[in-house]
Design an enzyme around this catalytic site. Structure first.
Site, short mmCIF file in Angstrom:
data_model
loop_
_atom_site.label_atom_id
_atom_site.label_comp_id
_atom_site.label_asym_id
_atom_site.label_seq_id
_atom_site.Cartn_x
_atom_site.Cartn_y
_atom_site.Cartn_z
N GLY A 151 10.45 3.00 -11.54
CA GLY A 151 9.98 4.36 -11.83
C GLY A 151 10.84 5.37 -11.08
N HIS A 154 2.27 4.82 -5.00
CA HIS A 154 2.75 5.98 -5.74
C HIS A 154 2.81 5.61 -7.22
CE1 HIS A 154 6.45 3.70 -5.81
NE2 HIS A 154 6.51 3.71 -4.49
N ASP A 180 13.34 -3.13 -5.82
CA ASP A 180 13.75 -4.08 -4.79
C ASP A 180 14.36 -5.28 -5.51
OD1 ASP A 180 12.65 -2.53 -2.59
OD2 ASP A 180 10.71 -3.05 -3.42
N SER A 221 7.79 4.25 -1.37
CA SER A 221 6.91 4.73 -0.31
C SER A 221 7.71 5.45 0.76
CB SER A 221 6.17 3.54 0.32
OG SER A 221 5.39 2.90 -0.65
N GLY A 269 8.57 -5.09 -8.73
CA GLY A 269 9.42 -4.01 -9.18
C GLY A 269 10.89 -4.35 -8.99
N LYS A 270 11.71 -3.96 -9.97
CA LYS A 270 13.14 -4.21 -9.84
C LYS A 270 13.81 -3.21 -8.91
CE LYS A 270 14.02 -6.29 -14.39
NZ LYS A 270 14.88 -6.15 -15.60
N GLY A 311 0.82 -1.21 0.00
CA GLY A 311 0.00 0.00 0.00
C GLY A 311 0.85 1.26 0.00
N GLY A 360 5.09 4.72 -9.10
CA GLY A 360 5.85 3.50 -9.40
C GLY A 360 4.95 2.27 -9.38
N HIS A 361 4.10 2.19 -8.34
CA HIS A 361 3.15 1.07 -8.29
C HIS A 361 2.20 1.10 -9.48
CE1 HIS A 361 4.11 1.52 -3.87
NE2 HIS A 361 4.23 0.21 -4.00
#
Lengths: 276, 276
Positions: A172, A30, A146, A182, A143-144, A27, A32-33
């Site tokens: 992103g 942003h 992480d 976040s 996401g890359k 949650g 990126g998500h």
């Protein structure tokens, strides 16, 4: 868009969802998500997003308690990009009892971020396995940003024969290069101005390596020194083989440079892939 | 009946198999296994049986190498009871590389048989998870002869939210009470004659407890002594709560008495449930 809180509701929804693409999140969403959701929509019939702040992957003294819970705003954003369903279980829906069976990852989980966050990746593999078993997706997107998490989960799926395709999504970034996260919301104004330094270093490392530099250790030490001089507390600066996350070798075809460091009280991570 | 060796073949078969009931085995099948298949047929459209001698669950010095591989005879038996497909992967189909991600079970896996077979239950949970991810069954059946295994796998499925119903099947027995087991084939004639002693003790324990006896420890010690006197090397004789596998309490509603002991070089296990 459906907002589902119980496992039973989610399973009922899943029956008629066709080819499901799953995006697990904590949650506080942003841009990126949202780019992950847009990518997800290209790979199936229904995008299911989970929102769950997973206690298991936070260490003692980390930010589990203060991690922002913003479900209403998150749902508005997810609806705007065409999410089919949000799965937002209460903690006792996923953990009615203390979790007993865990997915134990191999040694790589104790390096890089794992060295500074003991048990973190076991918490990640365990909750993602549980979510996979509940959602039963055809595809899952991570996401890359992480990178180690993406690497560990992709390996877990292969190693445990999970019938799921894993897709890694590019990071992103803000206009100044800072990776969207976040945790950027924790930054003071001056720390926010300083934060893009890690991406500048990663870009310089990539450029140097692509121009032939192989003195990884020396260059990483120089980055550590520069960050420290600018007020960062550095966890690591490393160049690794992107296929194994181990040390680069003469036969490596793709590398990844990774940085984890704290500015103020906020720990930021970022990385850049380097095609050789 | 299909005999499938590759994961891809199995997954293709599974697409059109309807509601699948899965019976994982290590082969060398006997009447006890066939009774699991007959039970399985009542719970779905297609029964899939795996045959795989899983190196991960054997300890150093255990019988992995000499464990009987009898695929042709096993397939004939499975066909005769209406099995839809046999999944018999080669070792490098399930373990193309050393297994890296494991399902780590909780402390109960280090008690009872786990105390004498370190790592055994981690090997079982890991291979069964892999098989579940490959077969994607609706139902899976495990024999209660391996009571702790049945308990651990049932708990794993609940704890990791696997979308699978677990059914425990009653133990098949020879006329003299000996639990059917692949390892009975290792017994000499005189050991075979001695072997039913453990079921006689279990029956006596059950009868005594149902008649009010609660001096579990004393009675178990007496059984240990009697077995030792008849040439057995006893691993354990225990009475446990059947719901938790922990020590019985005043509120226990169902118990289980369990024995593991060696006669000659053969380790036998058996148990009996006790309704209070």
């Amino acid at each position: 868009m459906k907002v589902l809180h119980s496992i039973a509701e989610l399973r009922a929804f899943r029956q008629h969802a066709g080819r499901v693409v799953f995006v697990p999140t904590m949650g506080n969403l942003h841009e990126g998500h949202l780019s992950l959701i847009r990518l997800a929509k290209q790979h199936g019939d229904s995008v299911i997003v989970s929102i769950f702040v997973n206690r298991l992957q936070f260490g003692v003294g980390e930010d589990f308690e203060r991690y922002p819970r913003t479900l209403a705003q998150d749902c508005a954003k997810l609806e705007s990009v065409g999410t089919a369903a949000v799965f937002a279980p209460a903690e006792d829906a996923l953990y009615p009892n203390p979790q007993q069976y865990c997915i134990e990852p191999p040694g790589i989980a104790n390096e890089l971020c794992g060295k500074f966050r003991p048990g973190h990746f076991r918490g990640v593999t365990t909750v993602v396995s549980k979510l996979f078993n509940i959602v039963q997706p055809d595809v899952a997107i991570f996401g890359k940003k992480d990178y180690q998490q993406y690497f560990v989960l992709r390996d877990m799926v292969l190693d445990l024969n999970m019938p799921i395709e894993i897709i890694g999504a590019e990071t992103g970034r803000a206009e100044d290069g800072l990776a969207l996260s976040s945790r950027n919301g924790y930054l003071s104004e001056s720390d926010r101005a300083e934060a893009p330094r890690i991406y500048r270093h990663l870009s310089q490392l990539r450029d140097a390596v692509q121009q032939g530099a192989r003195d990884f250790e020396l260059r990483c030490q120089q980055v550590v020194a520069d960050l420290a001089q600018h007020g960062w507390k550095v966890d690591y600066v490393e160049v690794r083989d992107a296929h194994t996350l181990g040390a680069p070798s003469a036969t490596s075809t793709r590398l990844v440079a990774l940085i984890a460091a704290k500015i103020g009280n906020t720990r930021l991570i970022d990385n850049i892939e380097i095609q050789l």
